[in-house]
Design a protein around this motif. Structure first.
Motif, PDB file in Angstrom:
ATOM      1  N   SER A 120       0.840  -1.188   0.000  1.00  0.00           N
ATOM      2  CA  SER A 120       0.000   0.000   0.000  1.00  0.00           C
ATOM      3  C   SER A 120       0.884   1.250   0.000  1.00  0.00           C
ATOM      4  O   SER A 120       2.061   1.155   0.352  1.00  0.00           O
ATOM      5  CB  SER A 120      -0.875  -0.060   1.256  1.00  0.00           C
ATOM      6  OG  SER A 120      -2.092   0.566   1.047  1.00  0.00           O
ATOM      7  N   GLU A 180      -8.010  -3.386  -7.026  1.00  0.00           N
ATOM      8  CA  GLU A 180      -8.650  -3.319  -5.708  1.00  0.00           C
ATOM      9  C   GLU A 180      -8.256  -2.057  -4.946  1.00  0.00           C
ATOM     10  O   GLU A 180      -7.679  -2.131  -3.856  1.00  0.00           O
ATOM     11  CB  GLU A 180      -8.232  -4.528  -4.871  1.00  0.00           C
ATOM     12  CG  GLU A 180      -8.619  -5.860  -5.464  1.00  0.00           C
ATOM     13  CD  GLU A 180      -8.134  -7.037  -4.617  1.00  0.00           C
ATOM     14  OE1 GLU A 180      -8.739  -8.102  -4.721  1.00  0.00           O
ATOM     15  OE2 GLU A 180      -7.151  -6.875  -3.857  1.00  0.00           O
ATOM     16  N   ARG A 236      -7.398   3.089  -0.631  1.00  0.00           N
ATOM     17  CA  ARG A 236      -6.935   4.434  -0.312  1.00  0.00           C
ATOM     18  C   ARG A 236      -7.197   5.450  -1.436  1.00  0.00           C
ATOM     19  O   ARG A 236      -7.727   6.526  -1.200  1.00  0.00           O
ATOM     20  CB  ARG A 236      -5.420   4.377  -0.049  1.00  0.00           C
ATOM     21  CG  ARG A 236      -4.830   5.650   0.518  1.00  0.00           C
ATOM     22  CD  ARG A 236      -3.296   5.526   0.628  1.00  0.00           C
ATOM     23  NE  ARG A 236      -2.872   4.248   1.099  1.00  0.00           N
ATOM     24  CZ  ARG A 236      -2.701   3.936   2.400  1.00  0.00           C
ATOM     25  NH1 ARG A 236      -2.899   4.837   3.329  1.00  0.00           N
ATOM     26  NH2 ARG A 236      -2.318   2.724   2.747  1.00  0.00           N
ATOM     27  N   ARG A 264      -3.068   6.341  12.117  1.00  0.00           N
ATOM     28  CA  ARG A 264      -1.971   6.167  11.153  1.00  0.00           C
ATOM     29  C   ARG A 264      -0.667   6.862  11.575  1.00  0.00           C
ATOM     30  O   ARG A 264       0.408   6.285  11.433  1.00  0.00           O
ATOM     31  CB  ARG A 264      -2.405   6.607   9.752  1.00  0.00           C
ATOM     32  CG  ARG A 264      -3.651   5.859   9.238  1.00  0.00           C
ATOM     33  CD  ARG A 264      -3.942   6.100   7.767  1.00  0.00           C
ATOM     34  NE  ARG A 264      -2.884   5.579   6.935  1.00  0.00           N
ATOM     35  CZ  ARG A 264      -1.936   6.295   6.400  1.00  0.00           C
ATOM     36  NH1 ARG A 264      -1.924   7.598   6.546  1.00  0.00           N
ATOM     37  NH2 ARG A 264      -1.002   5.727   5.685  1.00  0.00           N
ATOM     38  N   TYR A 299       2.200   4.057  11.939  1.00  0.00           N
ATOM     39  CA  TYR A 299       3.189   3.961  10.841  1.00  0.00           C
ATOM     40  C   TYR A 299       4.075   5.202  10.740  1.00  0.00           C
ATOM     41  O   TYR A 299       4.754   5.379   9.740  1.00  0.00           O
ATOM     42  CB  TYR A 299       2.491   3.813   9.482  1.00  0.00           C
ATOM     43  CG  TYR A 299       1.315   2.888   9.436  1.00  0.00           C
ATOM     44  CD1 TYR A 299       1.494   1.504   9.504  1.00  0.00           C
ATOM     45  CD2 TYR A 299       0.029   3.384   9.285  1.00  0.00           C
ATOM     46  CE1 TYR A 299       0.405   0.662   9.437  1.00  0.00           C
ATOM     47  CE2 TYR A 299      -1.068   2.537   9.212  1.00  0.00           C
ATOM     48  CZ  TYR A 299      -0.863   1.176   9.296  1.00  0.00           C
ATOM     49  OH  TYR A 299      -1.942   0.336   9.227  1.00  0.00           O
ATOM     50  N   TYR A 329      -8.616   4.235   6.093  1.00  0.00           N
ATOM     51  CA  TYR A 329      -7.907   3.670   7.240  1.00  0.00           C
ATOM     52  C   TYR A 329      -7.868   4.625   8.435  1.00  0.00           C
ATOM     53  O   TYR A 329      -6.908   4.621   9.201  1.00  0.00           O
ATOM     54  CB  TYR A 329      -6.485   3.240   6.838  1.00  0.00           C
ATOM     55  CG  TYR A 329      -6.465   2.311   5.641  1.00  0.00           C
ATOM     56  CD1 TYR A 329      -6.989   1.027   5.749  1.00  0.00           C
ATOM     57  CD2 TYR A 329      -5.966   2.730   4.405  1.00  0.00           C
ATOM     58  CE1 TYR A 329      -6.992   0.177   4.653  1.00  0.00           C
ATOM     59  CE2 TYR A 329      -5.972   1.882   3.305  1.00  0.00           C
ATOM     60  CZ  TYR A 329      -6.489   0.616   3.432  1.00  0.00           C
ATOM     61  OH  TYR A 329      -6.497  -0.225   2.352  1.00  0.00           O
TER      62      TYR A 329
HETATM   63  N1  LLP Z   1      -6.306  -5.547  -1.805  1.00  0.00           N
HETATM   64  C1  LLP Z   1      -5.696  -6.222  -0.808  1.00  0.00           C
HETATM   65  C2  LLP Z   1      -5.548  -7.668  -0.910  1.00  0.00           C
HETATM   66  C3  LLP Z   1      -5.198  -5.516   0.309  1.00  0.00           C
HETATM   67  O1  LLP Z   1      -4.572  -6.176   1.273  1.00  0.00           O
HETATM   68  C4  LLP Z   1      -5.359  -4.106   0.381  1.00  0.00           C
HETATM   69  C5  LLP Z   1      -4.891  -3.365   1.541  1.00  0.00           C
HETATM   70  C6  LLP Z   1      -6.008  -3.455  -0.683  1.00  0.00           C
HETATM   71  C7  LLP Z   1      -6.456  -4.205  -1.751  1.00  0.00           C
HETATM   72  C8  LLP Z   1      -6.222  -1.970  -0.704  1.00  0.00           C
HETATM   73  O2  LLP Z   1      -5.000  -1.285  -0.719  1.00  0.00           O
HETATM   74  P1  LLP Z   1      -4.970   0.298  -0.911  1.00  0.00           P
HETATM   75  O3  LLP Z   1      -5.406   0.602  -2.320  1.00  0.00           O
HETATM   76  O4  LLP Z   1      -5.893   0.890   0.076  1.00  0.00           O
HETATM   77  O5  LLP Z   1      -3.558   0.675  -0.644  1.00  0.00           O
HETATM   78  N2  LLP Z   1      -3.810   0.425   7.324  1.00  0.00           N
HETATM   79  C9  LLP Z   1      -2.776   0.787   6.359  1.00  0.00           C
HETATM   80  C10 LLP Z   1      -3.068   0.186   5.011  1.00  0.00           C
HETATM   81  C11 LLP Z   1      -3.255  -1.308   5.051  1.00  0.00           C
HETATM   82  C12 LLP Z   1      -3.562  -1.869   3.699  1.00  0.00           C
HETATM   83  C13 LLP Z   1      -3.997  -3.290   3.801  1.00  0.00           C
HETATM   84  N3  LLP Z   1      -4.335  -3.895   2.553  1.00  0.00           N
HETATM   85  C14 LLP Z   1      -2.686   2.293   6.299  1.00  0.00           C
HETATM   86  O6  LLP Z   1      -3.393   2.970   7.033  1.00  0.00           O
HETATM   87  O7  LLP Z   1      -1.853   2.830   5.553  1.00  0.00           O
END
Ligand code: LLP
Length: 426
Positions: free
Chosen positions: A203, A276, A279, A315, A319, A375
């Motif tokens: 991410s 998918e 964010r 966050r 992080y 998030y």
């Molecule tokens: N698909 C899968 C299999 C995932 O594990 C994730 C995020 C996404 C899609 C969506 O990813 P995005 O487009 O949102 O980056 N809590 C952390 C982020 C954890 C992401 C977990 N997986 C934060 O606040 O930065």
């Protein structure tokens, strides 16, 4: 303007409304504030960039599970990706098309898998035991399960270790060296139909060539699968596109940049592309709106203390993430100083921002943490008995609507007291 921005008058806006005017209407503080139009704009950016390809978008519900936001994305045409039985239940209630919903995760429970098979959604195979559980669920429910294999392309996304997921040593996905074993198992089970493969690199990714590197590796796996007679067409390259948290004029890749790096591969292999995004669909549509409680100085450190905290926006604590902070109104005569912006929670980790140069505010002034759409609410906790604040959005540019009410002490205690068997007289 659309989204959260500073107007030429120095005030912060959400679409056509001044955030200070919204604060006056909302009364309760803190709260999450969203721009519905910004969410539409983000979705449309993906949709337009995907034109000409076979695709579907699986919005990552974990980023933000507000029901109105989920329904809105579904109305726009989105599918979804889910990581728990409860997310799946919510998605079904929000009306998502199960054939464009993916149930993903490294620890899916047997009863969750039965619900997934029952509902007809796509299921990711994550490990040997996960495959066995999917097989058992399909046999029990008596329905064919359409599955994708989650493969680790072992491409480094160059992000914080906590949000990196596609390396060989990750807890997610199968052992790639064992792919043939999975293919043999699936081939032998008439309850399963293999429809494609999935990967998710991580991410906050800021370089799109990483997606291309992964897609090339994945196409190699498709060739292997097709050579063995599998009719596979869904290439899911996950989510992970970063957004501009820093506001320093850095140019980040857009959905179009991402899609254009893989377009030729998808088209030439006759694949259906699944993305998918979480964010990049919702983060920049939102601000977390706080009220200043007071300003203090200890040692050589200045603090702005606000009513929001790590309980609503974890966050930065978790992080060391940077989310931009602004006061909601201009302070032309105030002295500018360097502040840590902190909440009331009993932890030194409770900060929303460190070493920010801001005009000195007064108690009662508004302060926003930007890019709070992903998030933040979905990772909120009740630490120190902090209760989930309300959520509002601006619809049609000027219509302020509450899209989730605040959890009251009574709501919270009813749920907690009931399971503890306590009679609290609430
Ligand atoms: N698909 C899968 C299999 C995932 O594990 C994730 C995020 C996404 C899609 C969506 O990813 P995005 O487009 O949102 O980056 N809590 C952390 C982020 C954890 C992401 C977990 N997986 C934060 O606040 O930065």
């Amino acid at each position: 303007g659309v989204g959260i921005y500073q107007g030429s008058d120095g005030y912060m806006y959400c679409d056509g409304l001044r955030i200070d005017d919204i604060r006056a209407t909302a009364e309760a503080s803190p709260f999450y504030l969203y721009s519905k139009e910004k969410i539409r704009e983000n979705y449309t950016a993906y949709k337009n960039a995907l034109e000409g390809l076979d695709y579907f978008l699986g919005y990552a519900v974990k980023a933000n599970n507000n029901f109105k936001i989920m329904q809105f994305l579904r109305e726009l045409g989105s599918g979804c990706v889910l990581v728990s039985g409860n997310e799946l239940r919510l998605a079904i209630k929000a009306g998502f098309d199960p054939t464009r919903a993916i149930f993903n995760g490294n620890g899916k429970l047997p009863r969750e898998l039965e619900l997934a098979v029952e509902s007809g959604c796509l299921i990711n195979v994550d490990s040997e035991f996960d495959l066995a559980n999917i097989q058992a669920a399909a046999a029990k429910v008596g329905k064919k399960a359409r599955v994708l294999i989650r493969i680790n392309p072992d491409v480094d996304p160059q992000v914080h270790a906590y949000v990196s997921t596609g390396l060989a040593g990750s807890k997610f996905g199968i052992r790639n060296t064992h792919l043939q074993w999975f293919l043999d198992q699936i081939k032998a089970d008439t309850n399963l139909k293999l429809v494609g493969a999935h990967c998710h690199l991580g991410s906050t990714i800021s370089k799109v060539n990483i997606f291309r590197d992964a897609a090339i590796i994945m196409v190699g796996f498709f060739k292997e699968m097709r050579a063995q007679g599998f009719n596979v067409s869904f290439l899911n390259i996950g989510g992970g596109l970063g957004i501009d948290y820093n506001k320093k004029g850095e140019v980040l890749p857009t959905p179009k940049d991402l899609i254009d790096t893989v377009r030729d591969l998808i088209a030439s292999e006759g694949l259906t592309l699944i993305l998918e995004p979480g964010r990049s669909m919702v983060a920049n549509s939102s601000a977390f709106v706080n009220t200043v409680t007071g300003v203090k100085t200890n040692g050589n450190k200045n603090f702005i203390v606000v009513d929001g905290s790590m309980a609503e926006l974890i966050r930065p604590s978790l992080y060391d993430a940077y989310q931009h902070i602004e006061l909601t109104a201009p302070h032309p005569d105030a002295e500018v100083a360097t502040y840590d912006v902190v909440g009331p929670v009993c932890e030194s980790a409770d900060f929303l921002g460190k070493e920010r140069s801001l005009p000195t505010p007064s108690a009662g002034d508004g302060l926003i943490v930007m890019d709070a759409g992903a998030y933040c609410m979905s990772m909120a906790s009740n630490y120190n008995m902090k209760l989930a604040p309300p959520e509002w959005w601006v619809a049609e540019r000027t219509q302020l609507q509450q899209i989730r009410r605040a959890v009251t002490l009574e709501d919270h205690m009813r749920a907690r007291a009931a399971v503890q068997g306590l009679a609290l007289g609430l």
